[in-house]
Write a protein that holds these residues in place. Structure first.
Motif, PDB file in Angstrom:
ATOM      1  N   SER A   2      58.186  57.029  47.794  1.00 45.67           N
ATOM      2  CA  SER A   2      59.645  56.738  47.826  1.00 45.67           C
ATOM      3  C   SER A   2      60.165  57.752  46.604  1.00 45.67           C
ATOM      4  CB  SER A   2      59.763  55.111  47.370  1.00 45.67           C
ATOM      5  OG  SER A   2      59.332  54.487  48.110  1.00 45.67           O
ATOM      6  N   CYS A   3      61.541  57.833  47.035  1.00 41.55           N
ATOM      7  CA  CYS A   3      62.125  58.816  46.186  1.00 41.55           C
ATOM      8  C   CYS A   3      63.509  58.705  46.103  1.00 41.55           C
ATOM      9  CB  CYS A   3      61.798  60.343  46.690  1.00 41.55           C
ATOM     10  SG  CYS A   3      61.972  60.442  48.478  1.00 41.55           S
ATOM     11  N   GLY A   4      64.115  59.182  45.013  1.00 46.99           N
ATOM     12  CA  GLY A   4      65.542  59.110  44.805  1.00 46.99           C
ATOM     13  C   GLY A   4      66.007  60.258  44.137  1.00 46.99           C
ATOM     14  N   GLY A   5      67.382  60.122  43.560  1.00 44.02           N
ATOM     15  CA  GLY A   5      68.204  60.961  42.710  1.00 44.02           C
ATOM     16  C   GLY A   5      69.101  61.952  43.774  1.00 44.02           C
ATOM     17  N   LEU A   6      69.048  63.257  43.301  1.00 43.14           N
ATOM     18  CA  LEU A   6      70.221  63.978  44.098  1.00 43.14           C
ATOM     19  C   LEU A   6      69.219  64.551  45.085  1.00 43.14           C
ATOM     20  CD1 LEU A   6      72.738  65.666  44.141  1.00 43.14           C
ATOM     21  CD2 LEU A   6      71.650  67.368  42.908  1.00 43.14           C
ATOM     22  N   GLY A   7      69.622  64.375  46.283  1.00 41.58           N
ATOM     23  CA  GLY A   7      69.378  65.016  47.923  1.00 41.58           C
ATOM     24  C   GLY A   7      67.743  64.387  47.995  1.00 41.58           C
ATOM     25  N   GLY A   8      67.726  63.213  47.895  1.00 42.57           N
ATOM     26  CA  GLY A   8      66.373  62.673  48.494  1.00 42.57           C
ATOM     27  C   GLY A   8      66.175  62.709  49.797  1.00 42.57           C
ATOM     28  N   TYR A   9      64.958  62.874  50.188  1.00 38.54           N
ATOM     29  CA  TYR A   9      64.819  63.003  51.870  1.00 38.54           C
ATOM     30  C   TYR A   9      63.346  62.864  51.952  1.00 38.54           C
ATOM     31  CZ  TYR A   9      63.265  67.943  50.955  1.00 38.54           C
ATOM     32  OH  TYR A   9      62.736  69.110  50.680  1.00 38.54           O
ATOM     33  N   GLY A  10      62.805  63.058  53.282  1.00 38.66           N
ATOM     34  CA  GLY A  10      61.452  62.691  53.584  1.00 38.66           C
ATOM     35  C   GLY A  10      61.209  61.579  54.386  1.00 38.66           C
ATOM     36  N   SER A  11      59.861  61.590  55.094  1.00 37.10           N
ATOM     37  CA  SER A  11      59.535  60.476  56.113  1.00 37.10           C
ATOM     38  C   SER A  11      59.515  59.243  55.372  1.00 37.10           C
ATOM     39  CB  SER A  11      58.237  60.895  56.748  1.00 37.10           C
ATOM     40  OG  SER A  11      57.061  60.950  55.857  1.00 37.10           O
ATOM     41  N   ARG A  12      59.405  59.004  53.958  1.00 37.98           N
ATOM     42  CA  ARG A  12      59.245  57.807  53.517  1.00 37.98           C
ATOM     43  C   ARG A  12      60.517  57.371  52.806  1.00 37.98           C
ATOM     44  NH1 ARG A  12      56.742  53.587  54.497  1.00 37.98           N
ATOM     45  NH2 ARG A  12      56.629  53.006  52.411  1.00 37.98           N
ATOM     46  N   TYR A  13      61.687  58.349  52.762  1.00 37.56           N
ATOM     47  CA  TYR A  13      62.784  58.071  52.421  1.00 37.56           C
ATOM     48  C   TYR A  13      63.607  56.931  52.756  1.00 37.56           C
ATOM     49  CZ  TYR A  13      67.373  59.367  50.037  1.00 37.56           C
ATOM     50  OH  TYR A  13      68.484  59.083  49.388  1.00 37.56           O
ATOM     51  N   GLY A  14      63.912  55.950  51.978  1.00 37.43           N
ATOM     52  CA  GLY A  14      64.671  54.940  52.303  1.00 37.43           C
ATOM     53  C   GLY A  14      64.146  54.005  53.127  1.00 37.43           C
ATOM     54  N   THR A  15      62.551  53.828  53.139  1.00 40.38           N
ATOM     55  CA  THR A  15      61.921  52.769  54.005  1.00 40.38           C
ATOM     56  C   THR A  15      61.764  51.569  53.211  1.00 40.38           C
ATOM     57  OG1 THR A  15      59.828  53.801  53.080  1.00 40.38           O
ATOM     58  CG2 THR A  15      60.573  54.575  55.161  1.00 40.38           C
ATOM     59  N   ASP A  16      60.885  50.720  53.417  1.00 43.46           N
ATOM     60  CA  ASP A  16      60.424  49.564  52.999  1.00 43.46           C
ATOM     61  C   ASP A  16      60.559  49.182  51.526  1.00 43.46           C
ATOM     62  OD1 ASP A  16      58.303  50.766  52.914  1.00 43.46           O
ATOM     63  OD2 ASP A  16      56.910  48.746  53.292  1.00 43.46           O
ATOM     64  N   THR A  17      59.784  50.099  50.510  1.00 41.88           N
ATOM     65  CA  THR A  17      59.776  49.969  49.234  1.00 41.88           C
ATOM     66  C   THR A  17      61.289  50.070  48.622  1.00 41.88           C
ATOM     67  OG1 THR A  17      59.125  52.387  49.072  1.00 41.88           O
ATOM     68  CG2 THR A  17      57.419  50.711  48.979  1.00 41.88           C
ATOM     69  N   MET A  18      62.119  50.699  49.602  1.00 33.88           N
ATOM     70  CA  MET A  18      63.456  51.071  48.872  1.00 33.88           C
ATOM     71  C   MET A  18      64.326  50.050  49.876  1.00 33.88           C
ATOM     72  SD  MET A  18      63.846  54.982  48.779  1.00 33.88           S
ATOM     73  CE  MET A  18      65.406  54.990  48.041  1.00 33.88           C
ATOM     74  N   ALA A  19      64.021  48.899  49.999  1.00 28.54           N
ATOM     75  CA  ALA A  19      64.738  47.932  50.852  1.00 28.54           C
ATOM     76  C   ALA A  19      65.413  48.504  51.995  1.00 28.54           C
ATOM     77  CB  ALA A  19      65.544  47.201  50.026  1.00 28.54           C
ATOM     78  N   ASN A  20      64.789  49.721  52.836  1.00 25.10           N
ATOM     79  CA  ASN A  20      65.580  50.201  53.893  1.00 25.10           C
ATOM     80  C   ASN A  20      66.876  50.748  53.528  1.00 25.10           C
ATOM     81  OD1 ASN A  20      63.015  49.810  55.634  1.00 25.10           O
ATOM     82  ND2 ASN A  20      63.672  47.664  55.559  1.00 25.10           N
ATOM     83  N   ASN A  21      67.052  51.099  52.505  1.00 20.19           N
ATOM     84  CA  ASN A  21      68.235  51.330  51.993  1.00 20.19           C
ATOM     85  C   ASN A  21      68.221  52.826  51.151  1.00 20.19           C
ATOM     86  OD1 ASN A  21      70.863  51.579  51.034  1.00 20.19           O
ATOM     87  ND2 ASN A  21      70.728  49.834  49.602  1.00 20.19           N
ATOM     88  N   LYS A  22      68.933  53.903  51.913  1.00 21.03           N
ATOM     89  CA  LYS A  22      68.787  55.024  51.132  1.00 21.03           C
ATOM     90  C   LYS A  22      69.741  55.354  49.968  1.00 21.03           C
ATOM     91  CE  LYS A  22      67.571  57.839  55.290  1.00 21.03           C
ATOM     92  NZ  LYS A  22      67.948  58.861  56.126  1.00 21.03           N
ATOM     93  N   GLY A  23      70.471  54.219  49.740  1.00 20.77           N
ATOM     94  CA  GLY A  23      71.351  54.327  48.541  1.00 20.77           C
ATOM     95  C   GLY A  23      70.770  53.494  47.402  1.00 20.77           C
ATOM     96  N   ALA A  24      69.694  52.728  47.709  1.00 20.31           N
ATOM     97  CA  ALA A  24      69.096  51.725  46.766  1.00 20.31           C
ATOM     98  C   ALA A  24      69.118  52.596  45.415  1.00 20.31           C
ATOM     99  CB  ALA A  24      67.793  51.121  47.180  1.00 20.31           C
ATOM    100  N   TRP A  25      68.598  53.609  45.234  1.00 19.19           N
ATOM    101  CA  TRP A  25      68.428  54.578  44.002  1.00 19.19           C
ATOM    102  C   TRP A  25      69.376  55.257  43.805  1.00 19.19           C
ATOM    103  CZ3 TRP A  25      62.390  55.979  43.170  1.00 19.19           C
ATOM    104  CH2 TRP A  25      61.838  54.562  42.879  1.00 19.19           C
ATOM    105  N   GLN A  26      70.705  55.013  44.074  1.00 18.45           N
ATOM    106  CA  GLN A  26      71.844  55.807  43.821  1.00 18.45           C
ATOM    107  C   GLN A  26      72.891  55.120  43.090  1.00 18.45           C
ATOM    108  OE1 GLN A  26      71.307  59.056  44.351  1.00 18.45           O
ATOM    109  NE2 GLN A  26      69.671  58.565  45.931  1.00 18.45           N
ATOM    110  N   PRO A  27      72.604  54.584  41.746  1.00 19.54           N
ATOM    111  CA  PRO A  27      73.497  53.716  41.123  1.00 19.54           C
ATOM    112  C   PRO A  27      74.748  54.260  40.328  1.00 19.54           C
ATOM    113  CG  PRO A  27      71.610  53.897  39.732  1.00 19.54           C
ATOM    114  CD  PRO A  27      71.302  54.685  40.949  1.00 19.54           C
TER     115      PRO A  27
END
Length: 402
Positions: free
Chosen positions: A369-394
């Motif tokens: 799982s990853c976040g910050g500026l310009g996160g991406y990848g096959s696991r980006y925004g999946t279950d550990t991020m609650a299926n939300n790509k914006g979860a780590w963009q507070p």
């Protein structure tokens, strides 16, 4: 004497004609005129004086290092006989001295100033060609080569003479006393010129010694628009590069400077953090090149020598959005974890986080799982991020270059 002889000759000729008429046969008489010298308005063209006058004017200020031209010919009025023309006027400086680098060539003051001059008073004379009755005319003009402070042109700032620096830093540290960082200074939109192309950019001129150009900003709660594998990163496509985007307001923004402005280093700022992250490039490069796939750091071992660190910047959390505990987290610049198919990243960020939820019983595995500026990848925004790509963009993220 020539004119008198001319009239005597005409009178003598007239007398001969009269004498002949007394002896010759009667015939039709010709018309003859006696030409006498006349004065005033009826004088010949050659005798008319050329009247000249130089109008007053305030020459525009010159700038050190910038070619200058001031036409005195448009200030000259001529009144004379037929054939009178400006090309027969000679020009000269009769008093004072033009600023260094400028000279009077014909009717123009031209050149490139080499030094600052507050005010230089110069008296210039215009005279008509020799052989004409004229006393010429003179006029005094004030030439100046002042410094060019920064002014607000309405929507952008630049130097007072309308010239632009090549970057935000160029306005603060121009290297020329003619272009001081004075006047309408501070944070805001400035116009810069890159390869003779003008563009408006937002400048931070007050923190970290100033001179920072806003290259990109990622909106709060939006981890999808500027995802690290989009055209914004790969091609430098601009986004909201307009007046409303060039600011510190929340929103997604990609400046044309991201693909065009070479910088020596970057700064990453989060709206909810007092601290900032810095990255020196070693050599000047554009943001698009520094964050490209060819410059990306790729790794396959999430533990390896890239020491894990607690998430103490931007996220401030030890748990995933789904509640799982984070046991390993790293902060990096343009990185990707490549496991399995080497063509695809499991987790990557252009400048941000990767993390793992492994435990002592279950040794750390992939940073999936990853976040910050310009996160991406096959696991980006999946279950550990609650299926939300914006979860780590507070909070809004700002990418600066200098």
């Amino acid at each position: 004497m020539l004119k008198l002889s001319h009239h005597i000759f005409r009178l003598a000729a007239t007398g001969l004609a009269c004498a002949a008429a007394l002896t010759a046969a009667p015939t039709q008489a010709s018309s003859y005129f006696a030409v006498l010298p006349l004065q005033g308005a009826n004088a010949s063209q050659a005798e008319r004086p050329v009247k000249m006058a130089l109008a007053g004017a305030v020459p525009p200020p010159a700038t050190v290092g910038v070619p200058y031209e001031f036409d005195l010919g448009v200030l000259l009025s001529l009144d004379g006989p037929e054939g009178t023309e400006p090309g027969k006027v000679t020009w000269s400086v009769v008093s004072g001295e033009l600023p260094a680098g400028l000279e009077l060539v014909g009717n123009e003051v031209v050149g490139t100033p080499t030094e600052l001059v507050a005010v230089r008073q110069v008296v210039i004379q215009a005279e008509y060609a020799s052989g004409y009755s004229t006393a010429g005319t003179i006029a005094s003009y004030s030439f100046a080569v002042p410094e060019a402070p920064i002014v607000d042109f309405g929507g952008y700032r630049a130097w007072a003479d309308g010239s632009y620096a090549q970057s935000c830093e160029g306005y603060i540290r121009s290297g020329s006393e003619s272009y001081p960082y004075r006047g309408a200074v501070g944070d805001g939109v400035y116009r810069i010129s890159l390869a003779e192309t003008a563009m408006d950019v937002y400048c931070d001129q007050t923190t970290d010694s100033g001179g920072w150009t806003l290259l990109m900003k990622q909106a709060k709660g939006d981890g999808a628009t500027l995802q690290g594998d989009t055209t914004y990163w790969e091609n430098g496509t601009v986004l909201n590069d307009e007046a409303h985007g060039r600011s510190m307001a929340d929103g997604n923004f990609v400046s044309a400077a991201f693909a065009a402005l070479p910088v020596a280093g970057f700064r990453l700022q989060a709206a909810n953090e007092a601290g900032k992250k810095f990255r020196a490039n070693g050599v000047s490069t554009t943001g698009m090149m520094a964050f490209s796939d060819t410059a990306r750091l790729e790794y396959t071992d999430p533990v390896g020598t890239w020491a894990p660190s607690a998430p103490q910047w931007f996220i401030h959390t030890y748990y995933y959005p789904n509640g799982a505990k984070i046991t390993s987290a790293r902060f990096g610049f343009n990185f990707a974890e490549m496991i399995g198919d080497p063509r695809y990243a499991i987790c990557a960020a252009r400048w941000g986080w990767s993390s793992d939820e492994g435990s002592a019983a279950s040794p750390p595995g992939s940073h999936d799982s990853c976040g910050g500026l310009g996160g991406y990848g096959s696991r980006y925004g999946t279950d550990t991020m609650a299926n939300n790509k914006g979860a780590w963009q507070p909070a809004t993220l700002y990418l600066w270059g200098r």
